[in-house]
Scaffold this motif. Structure first.
Motif, PDB file in Angstrom:
ATOM      1  N   ALA A  20       0.796  -1.260   0.180  1.00  0.00           N
ATOM      2  CA  ALA A  20       0.221   0.054   0.030  1.00  0.00           C
ATOM      3  C   ALA A  20       0.788   1.305   0.103  1.00  0.00           C
ATOM      4  N   ARG A  21       2.030   1.214   0.815  1.00  0.00           N
ATOM      5  CA  ARG A  21       2.829   2.303   0.821  1.00  0.00           C
ATOM      6  C   ARG A  21       3.342   2.661  -0.513  1.00  0.00           C
ATOM      7  N   ASN A  27       1.903   5.992  -7.243  1.00  0.00           N
ATOM      8  CA  ASN A  27       0.781   6.617  -7.882  1.00  0.00           C
ATOM      9  C   ASN A  27       0.156   7.721  -7.402  1.00  0.00           C
ATOM     10  N   THR A  28       0.236   8.225  -6.038  1.00  0.00           N
ATOM     11  CA  THR A  28      -0.178   9.402  -5.706  1.00  0.00           C
ATOM     12  C   THR A  28       1.066  10.527  -5.323  1.00  0.00           C
ATOM     13  N   GLN A  37       2.355   7.747   6.573  1.00  0.00           N
ATOM     14  CA  GLN A  37       3.331   7.012   7.132  1.00  0.00           C
ATOM     15  C   GLN A  37       3.034   6.929   8.686  1.00  0.00           C
ATOM     16  N   PRO A  38       2.397   8.094   9.373  1.00  0.00           N
ATOM     17  CA  PRO A  38       2.334   7.986  10.759  1.00  0.00           C
ATOM     18  C   PRO A  38       1.240   7.106  10.953  1.00  0.00           C
ATOM     19  N   LEU A  39       0.244   6.682  10.181  1.00  0.00           N
ATOM     20  CA  LEU A  39      -0.811   5.647  10.284  1.00  0.00           C
ATOM     21  C   LEU A  39      -0.190   4.293  10.583  1.00  0.00           C
ATOM     22  N   PHE A  40       0.938   4.106   9.866  1.00  0.00           N
ATOM     23  CA  PHE A  40       1.536   2.744  10.343  1.00  0.00           C
ATOM     24  C   PHE A  40       2.545   2.492  11.691  1.00  0.00           C
ATOM     25  N   LEU A  41       2.638   3.991  12.001  1.00  0.00           N
ATOM     26  CA  LEU A  41       3.701   4.034  12.931  1.00  0.00           C
ATOM     27  C   LEU A  41       3.113   4.274  14.418  1.00  0.00           C
ATOM     28  N   ASP A 102       0.977  -2.500  17.403  1.00  0.00           N
ATOM     29  CA  ASP A 102       1.691  -2.183  16.409  1.00  0.00           C
ATOM     30  C   ASP A 102       0.937  -2.640  14.896  1.00  0.00           C
ATOM     31  N   VAL A 103       0.254  -1.835  14.071  1.00  0.00           N
ATOM     32  CA  VAL A 103      -0.339  -2.084  12.832  1.00  0.00           C
ATOM     33  C   VAL A 103       0.368  -2.371  11.708  1.00  0.00           C
ATOM     34  N   LEU A 104       1.883  -2.235  11.887  1.00  0.00           N
ATOM     35  CA  LEU A 104       2.722  -2.614  10.707  1.00  0.00           C
ATOM     36  C   LEU A 104       3.514  -3.871  10.874  1.00  0.00           C
TER      37      LEU A 104
END
Length: 151
Positions: A20-21, A27-28, A37-41, A102-104
């Motif tokens: 996704a990253r 693409n974006t 990035q903070p959403l994963f950290l 941890d979501v990553l």
């Protein structure tokens, strides 16, 4: 050795996160990659009170973003990482730290490391996210310091 939210082989969930990253970056663009990035950290509750800090981090992240090729090579190295077969040969005394939220990298990856490394101890934190050293620096430093001072 101190391992934080680590793994022996990249977990399928982590692979999905990095896919996704990578897609965001390609693409974006850089700004979307940095904003995500903070959403994963970090845990959402920790981030919610730090919007000004987050805006500063985003601006710095975009300003100092490395070449895209470098980031893509880093992601590819993460995706290819596999040390599973060699874990039993790593005899270094090790502290394995993981945050349950941890979501990553799922904390089960660190549990696996601590179980399979010959001289490892596991410290599971209830919260702190992937960047638990930033969300609770005093607690993290104390934990690592105590481990390093053990004979």
């Amino acid at each position: 050795m101190v391992l934080v939210n680590a793994w022996a082989k990249t977990h399928p969930h982590t692979i999905r996160c990095f896919a996704a990253r990578k897609s965001l970056l390609l693409n974006t663009g850089v700004a979307a990659y940095v904003a995500a990035q903070p959403l994963f950290l970090y845990p959402a509750n920790w981030l919610s009170d730090r919007q000004a800090w987050l805006a500063e981090q985003d601006a710095a992240g975009v300003t100092h973003f490395p070449p895209i090729e470098t980031v893509l090579h880093r992601i590819d190295a993460i995706l290819a990482f596999d040390l599973e077969a060699r874990l039993s040969a790593i005899a270094t005394r090790t502290l394995v730290i993981a945050a349950r939220d941890d979501v990553l990298v799922p904390s089960t990856c660190s549990t696996n490391l601590a179980t399979r490394l010959p001289d490892a101890q596991l410290s599971l934190l209830d919260h702190g996210g992937h960047a638990c050293n930033i969300t609770d620096p005093a607690g993290f430093d104390t934990m690592v310091g105590m481990f390093l001072l053990e004979p």
